[in-house]
Design an enzyme around this catalytic site. Structure first.
Site, PDB file in Angstrom:
ATOM      1  N   SER A  63       0.827  -1.118  -0.259  1.00  0.00           N
ATOM      2  CA  SER A  63       0.025  -0.156   0.005  1.00  0.00           C
ATOM      3  C   SER A  63       0.833   1.130   0.074  1.00  0.00           C
ATOM      4  O   SER A  63       0.035   2.502  -0.140  1.00  0.00           O
ATOM      5  CB  SER A  63      -0.956   0.003   1.273  1.00  0.00           C
ATOM      6  OG  SER A  63      -2.161  -0.843   1.120  1.00  0.00           O
ATOM      7  N   LYS A  66       0.436   3.393  -2.908  1.00  0.00           N
ATOM      8  CA  LYS A  66      -0.972   4.196  -3.219  1.00  0.00           C
ATOM      9  C   LYS A  66      -0.687   5.534  -3.072  1.00  0.00           C
ATOM     10  O   LYS A  66      -1.471   6.752  -3.875  1.00  0.00           O
ATOM     11  CB  LYS A  66      -1.758   3.927  -2.120  1.00  0.00           C
ATOM     12  CG  LYS A  66      -2.489   2.484  -2.265  1.00  0.00           C
ATOM     13  CD  LYS A  66      -3.353   1.949  -1.259  1.00  0.00           C
ATOM     14  CE  LYS A  66      -3.759   0.495  -1.087  1.00  0.00           C
ATOM     15  NZ  LYS A  66      -4.452   0.205  -0.023  1.00  0.00           N
ATOM     16  N   TYR A 188      -3.671  -2.894 -10.140  1.00  0.00           N
ATOM     17  CA  TYR A 188      -3.680  -2.596  -8.637  1.00  0.00           C
ATOM     18  C   TYR A 188      -2.441  -3.722  -8.136  1.00  0.00           C
ATOM     19  O   TYR A 188      -1.525  -3.251  -7.241  1.00  0.00           O
ATOM     20  CB  TYR A 188      -4.900  -2.686  -8.124  1.00  0.00           C
ATOM     21  CG  TYR A 188      -4.901  -2.584  -6.568  1.00  0.00           C
ATOM     22  CD1 TYR A 188      -4.758  -1.310  -6.024  1.00  0.00           C
ATOM     23  CD2 TYR A 188      -5.114  -3.781  -5.992  1.00  0.00           C
ATOM     24  CE1 TYR A 188      -4.457  -1.358  -4.583  1.00  0.00           C
ATOM     25  CE2 TYR A 188      -5.018  -3.675  -4.451  1.00  0.00           C
ATOM     26  CZ  TYR A 188      -4.644  -2.433  -3.711  1.00  0.00           C
ATOM     27  OH  TYR A 188      -4.425  -2.317  -2.566  1.00  0.00           O
ATOM     28  N   TYR A 239      -4.467   3.837   8.505  1.00  0.00           N
ATOM     29  CA  TYR A 239      -5.832   3.148   8.566  1.00  0.00           C
ATOM     30  C   TYR A 239      -6.523   3.639   9.945  1.00  0.00           C
ATOM     31  O   TYR A 239      -6.239   4.607  10.503  1.00  0.00           O
ATOM     32  CB  TYR A 239      -5.717   1.830   8.162  1.00  0.00           C
ATOM     33  CG  TYR A 239      -5.186   1.773   6.704  1.00  0.00           C
ATOM     34  CD1 TYR A 239      -6.145   1.929   5.651  1.00  0.00           C
ATOM     35  CD2 TYR A 239      -3.893   1.166   6.556  1.00  0.00           C
ATOM     36  CE1 TYR A 239      -5.513   1.970   4.422  1.00  0.00           C
ATOM     37  CE2 TYR A 239      -3.332   0.846   5.165  1.00  0.00           C
ATOM     38  CZ  TYR A 239      -3.985   1.313   4.385  1.00  0.00           C
ATOM     39  OH  TYR A 239      -3.480   1.281   2.898  1.00  0.00           O
ATOM     40  N   VAL A 257       1.274  -3.445   3.751  1.00  0.00           N
ATOM     41  CA  VAL A 257       1.321  -5.006   4.570  1.00  0.00           C
ATOM     42  C   VAL A 257       2.625  -5.590   4.244  1.00  0.00           C
ATOM     43  O   VAL A 257       2.871  -6.713   4.823  1.00  0.00           O
ATOM     44  CB  VAL A 257       0.063  -5.923   4.233  1.00  0.00           C
ATOM     45  CG1 VAL A 257      -1.125  -5.225   4.922  1.00  0.00           C
ATOM     46  CG2 VAL A 257       0.093  -5.870   2.824  1.00  0.00           C
TER      47      VAL A 257
HETATM   48  O1  DON Z   1      -4.903  -4.750  -1.563  1.00  0.00           O
HETATM   49  C1  DON Z   1      -4.311  -5.298  -0.577  1.00  0.00           C
HETATM   50  O2  DON Z   1      -4.967  -6.002   0.274  1.00  0.00           O
HETATM   51  C2  DON Z   1      -2.706  -5.210  -0.544  1.00  0.00           C
HETATM   52  N1  DON Z   1      -2.173  -5.376  -1.728  1.00  0.00           N
HETATM   53  C3  DON Z   1      -2.205  -3.938   0.158  1.00  0.00           C
HETATM   54  C4  DON Z   1      -2.998  -3.722   1.274  1.00  0.00           C
HETATM   55  C5  DON Z   1      -1.833  -2.984   2.262  1.00  0.00           C
HETATM   56  O3  DON Z   1      -0.650  -2.892   1.896  1.00  0.00           O
HETATM   57  C6  DON Z   1      -2.444  -2.117   3.498  1.00  0.00           C
HETATM   58  N2  DON Z   1      -1.542  -1.614   4.254  1.00  0.00           N
HETATM   59  N3  DON Z   1      -1.137  -1.556   5.293  1.00  0.00           N
END
Ligand code: DON
Length: 303
Positions: A63, A66, A188, A239, A257
């Site tokens: 993320s 983003k 994505y 978040y 993540v």
């Molecule tokens: O879409 C997802 O769930 C992962 N590719 C990215 C989520 C993420 O990194 C949330 N962050 N802390």
């Protein structure tokens, strides 16, 4: 400024944290990362980088990507973008369907997955190759041609990404996507699979500390657009724990993540930390601790 002394404090403080926590396992390929890694880097406004630990080892940025897609779309669309996504705290997990339904298809902010899918969709419309455009931007900013997608991680996420697929279909149902659901999901997951080190991240994100100026000192964003990204990072970059993060660290930040997290001290420097074990909100345990130690010991925060 020489940060070696604070790196020593950080290394001491994260040691007990590295023993606990778990890597993200809802993307199976990510679960295989050794949770004992730790890296930290700082870049000043002249792109001088100092780092410690595993700061030059690439990892999956997830993320954190983003922030970069948001910047690229904001550079093209300007404030119109804020009619597509909100700028409010997440108020729910990053992959919540519930909030999206309650808001009639307007995601809370560009960092929850639904918001990021809209930004990727918009970047795809603007460029015809959202993930490729992002990769090229990151390579240019870092002067590192090795930055690339990790096909194994992208494929692992695609195979298990039922939630993102559900979010994308919901967005399509609300008429919020220009491109086919599969195209948006493909770009994505590829953008999330990009692998970068802490060194790469601080260089690539330094436009946020330079009030919108890229590494070449050409302008990506105007001052107010850069301010807006930093503001949304402060309220939503980590978040549902953004309040606690602001309380502890006092900086705009974005986590992923994969265990990466970047933080901005506007007008001064960019920080990146990596520790693969994450908390239940998706933020690196060691990374948050490291940033807490950094701002506490240096006195450098935005407050
Ligand atoms: O879409 C997802 O769930 C992962 N590719 C990215 C989520 C993420 O990194 C949330 N962050 N802390």
């Amino acid at each position: 400024m020489d940060y070696q002394w604070v790196f020593a404090e950080i290394t001491r403080a994260i040691r007990p944290v590295l023993a606990g926590g778990r890597t993200a396992d809802y993307i199976p390929a990510l679960a295989q990362t050794d949770p004992k890694h730790f890296g930290f880097a700082v870049a000043d406004l002249t792109s001088h980088v100092q780092g410690t630990g595993d700061w030059e080892i690439p990892f999956s940025i997830q993320s954190v990507s983003k922030v970069f897609t948001l910047a690229l779309v904001l550079a093209a669309d300007g404030d119109r973008l804020w009619t597509l996504v909100g700028k409010e705290p997440s108020g729910a997990p990053f992959n919540s369907l519930y909030h999206l339904q309650r808001s009639g298809g307007i995601p809370r902010n560009p960092f929850v997955n639904a918001g990021a899918l809209i930004i990727t969709d918009r970047l795809q419309t603007l460029t015809g190759d959202a993930s490729g455009t992002l990769r090229d931007f990151l390579r240019t900013e870092t002067d590192n041609p090795d930055i690339d997608f990790d096909a194994r991680i992208a494929e692992s996420e695609q195979r298990h990404g039922h939630r993102n697929a559900a979010l994308a279909h919901l967005l399509a149902d609300y008429g919020r996507l220009d491109n086919p659901v599969d195209t948006v999901l493909d770009h994505y997951t590829r953008q999330c699979s990009l692998t970068m080190s802490c060194r790469d991240l601080v260089l690539a994100a330094s436009f946020l500390a330079r009030h919108g100026l890229r590494a070449s000192h050409s302008r990506l964003l105007n001052r107010s657009e850069a301010k807006r990204i930093n503001a949304v990072m402060l309220v939503g970059g980590t978040y549902d724990t953004a309040g606690d993060f602001a309380h502890r660290v006092g900086l705009p930040a974005k986590s992923g993540v994969g265990g990466g997290i970047i933080a901005v001290i506007p007008g001064r420097c960019i920080l990146a930390a990596w520790g693969p074990a994450i908390d239940r909100y998706g933020n690196s345990l060691a990374g948050v601790t490291a940033l807490d130690v950094f701002t506490t010991h240096t006195g450098l925060s935005i407050f």
